[in-house]
Enzyme design. Structure first.
Site, PDB file in Angstrom:
ATOM      1  N   HIS A  39       0.795  -0.771   0.415  1.00 10.93           N
ATOM      2  CA  HIS A  39       0.014   0.057  -0.220  1.00 10.93           C
ATOM      3  C   HIS A  39       0.769   1.366  -0.341  1.00 10.93           C
ATOM      4  CE1 HIS A  39      -2.587   3.271   2.209  1.00 10.93           C
ATOM      5  NE2 HIS A  39      -2.837   2.430   0.832  1.00 10.93           N
ATOM      6  N   GLU A  42       1.659   2.602  -3.300  1.00 17.25           N
ATOM      7  CA  GLU A  42       1.458   2.820  -4.390  1.00 17.25           C
ATOM      8  C   GLU A  42       1.246   4.138  -3.760  1.00 17.25           C
ATOM      9  OE1 GLU A  42      -2.820   3.965  -3.290  1.00 17.25           O
ATOM     10  OE2 GLU A  42      -2.848   1.937  -2.785  1.00 17.25           O
ATOM     11  N   HIS A  43       1.137   4.693  -2.795  1.00 22.47           N
ATOM     12  CA  HIS A  43       1.213   6.274  -2.632  1.00 22.47           C
ATOM     13  C   HIS A  43       2.690   6.313  -3.314  1.00 22.47           C
ATOM     14  CE1 HIS A  43      -1.969   6.624   1.092  1.00 22.47           C
ATOM     15  NE2 HIS A  43      -2.079   5.833   0.677  1.00 22.47           N
ATOM     16  N   GLU A 120      -4.411   7.857   6.858  1.00 23.20           N
ATOM     17  CA  GLU A 120      -5.754   6.435   6.723  1.00 23.20           C
ATOM     18  C   GLU A 120      -5.646   5.974   7.580  1.00 23.20           C
ATOM     19  OE1 GLU A 120      -6.115   3.690   2.328  1.00 23.20           O
ATOM     20  OE2 GLU A 120      -4.577   5.565   2.608  1.00 23.20           O
TER      21      GLU A 120
END
Length: 233
Positions: A39, A42-43, A120
């Site tokens: 994840h 991805e960022h 998040e």
């Protein structure tokens, strides 16, 4: 030739041009020592590439031309997508391609984006659906990748320190009671910076043979093949 699968869609009446790319790797592939690394990768792909080094270059370009973008990391897949006004599809695709060809992963962006991951995570903690999902993973067998923590947090994505030895306490039955023994086990593990882990994860998993691309354009089906060429580089 490099194994990338691509589909071209002729959308003569489409309001905008668009593209989406799926990479067949998700949070299940993150190492046990760095839950959430997929994840985080991805960022980080949004924050500058070798060809377009400015951190906001991609998002600024799309915003200036009526477009937007997003991405999502799932258990076994990660998806990236954008739309943009038709005349700017070629340049948008070139900028998009650099995510997979030459991300920068600068130390400064890495340190700051960890805070976005933490935010998040904090937001997700308020979601009952997310909490139930995490309970299901927590109950899964520890030797199965489904149990992994997908989104990551500051606590899971900090640099992994060097480890030289491990102290173990063991309890064993003995005559008249329980005996507790201790032992020191040699288990050297080199230190690892989160940036090094990002570079390694991208190199190992972001292979063109694992990617599937779709491009929507007003142009005829023959012409988008030229636009897709940067992604097949």
């Amino acid at each position: 030739p490099n194994g990338l699968q691509a589909r071209r869609v002729h959308g003569a009446a489409a309001d905008k041009a668009a593209a989406a790319l799926d990479v067949a790797v998700g949070f299940s592939a993150a190492p046990e020592t760095l839950p959430g690394l997929a994840h985080f990768t991805e960022h980080m792909l949004f924050l500058g590439t070798q060809k377009y080094p400015e951190e906001d270059s991609y998002t600024t370009f799309l915003s200036a031309h009526g477009g937007h973008s997003n991405a999502h990391t799932a258990y076994e897949n990660t998806q990236y997508y954008f739309d943009v006004q038709h005349p700017f599809l070629a340049e948008a695709l070139d900028r998009f391609a650099q995510f997979f060809l030459g991300p920068r992963f600068t130390p400064s962006a890495t340190a700051r984006e960890l805070n976005a991951i933490e935010s998040e995570h904090a937001k997700n903690l308020q979601s009952d659906a997310w909490r139930l999902q995490e309970i299901g993973r927590w109950l899964a067998r520890r030797d199965h990748p489904y149990h992994k923590f997908g989104t990551g947090s500051l606590a899971t994505l900090r640099d992994v320190p060097e480890r030289l030895v491990r102290l173990e306490l063991r309890a064993a039955a003995a005559d008249g009671g329980v005996a507790v023994t201790t032992s020191l086990t040699a288990s050297y593990r080199p230190g690892l910076t989160i940036r090094d882990a990002l570079v390694r994860f991208h190199m190992e998993h972001y292979s063109s043979s694992r990617m599937r691309l779709v491009v929507l354009a007003r142009e005829t089906l023959a012409e988008p093949a030229v636009l897709v060429a940067p992604l097949a580089g």
